[in-house]
Design an enzyme around this catalytic site. Structure first.
Site, short mmCIF file in Angstrom:
data_model
loop_
_atom_site.label_atom_id
_atom_site.label_comp_id
_atom_site.label_asym_id
_atom_site.label_seq_id
_atom_site.Cartn_x
_atom_site.Cartn_y
_atom_site.Cartn_z
N ARG A 262 0.84 -1.19 0.00
CA ARG A 262 0.00 0.00 0.00
C ARG A 262 0.87 1.24 0.00
NH1 ARG A 262 -4.15 1.99 4.55
NH2 ARG A 262 -2.23 1.98 5.73
N THR B 281 -0.89 7.74 -0.95
CA THR B 281 -2.17 7.73 -1.67
C THR B 281 -3.15 6.70 -1.11
OG1 THR B 281 -1.47 6.07 -3.28
CG2 THR B 281 -0.97 8.38 -3.79
N ASP C 111 -2.48 -5.01 11.48
CA ASP C 111 -1.86 -5.27 10.18
C ASP C 111 -1.60 -6.75 9.99
OD1 ASP C 111 0.85 -5.61 8.53
OD2 ASP C 111 -0.13 -3.76 7.88
N ASP D 47 2.14 -7.71 9.75
CA ASP D 47 2.79 -7.64 11.05
C ASP D 47 2.40 -8.83 11.92
OD1 ASP D 47 3.86 -5.24 10.23
OD2 ASP D 47 2.67 -3.99 11.57
#
Length: 133
Positions: free
Chosen positions: A24, A28, A123, A126
């Site tokens: 990602r 943006t 996440d 993670d």
């Protein structure tokens, strides 16, 4: 989706496995593809697109477009551990309804300003591979 591949492959041991690597863009918030290796011969086959977190749906759409470069599948199963309502609605709008089934372990209400599922689990990368330093 790497964290889900072994489990899916145990259920479907003869399935061919491809990989679409994405990250990602933190500015943006849009997905960026950095790697794509897909098996040939998906035309008129059943395909599984897996991603542990279906937040906005934009990375799933990017994966779907990459998949179409190899042919048009007969059936698509989109599978996520946790999804958001906006992500589910996005997939409904951008995938062909007549051949797509969406499987989610849980659906949370929203995404926040950073496009993270709320409340979500954190996440996925993670959680699976450790925190980036």
């Amino acid at each position: 989706g790497l964290g889900m591949v072994n489990g899916v492959h145990k259920v479907f041991p003869t399935a061919k496995v491809g990989h679409i690597g994405m990250y990602r863009d933190e500015e943006t918030l849009q997905p960026r593809e950095y790697y794509c290796k897909l098996p040939d011969g998906i035309e008129n086959k059943t395909v599984f697109l897996v991603d542990p977190m279906l937040a906005t749906g934009s990375s799933m759409e990017l994966a779907y477009k990459a998949l179409l470069s190899k042919g048009t599948p007969a059936r698509i199963h989109v599978a996520s551990v946790v999804a958001s309502i906006p992500g589910v609605e996005y997939v409904k709008r951008h995938f062909p309804a007549d051949i797509t089934t969406l499987w989610c372990g849980a659906i949370d209400a929203e995404v926040n300003a950073h496009s993270y599922i709320v409340p979500g689990l954190g996440d996925a990368g993670d959680l699976a591979y450790g925190i980036k330093e």
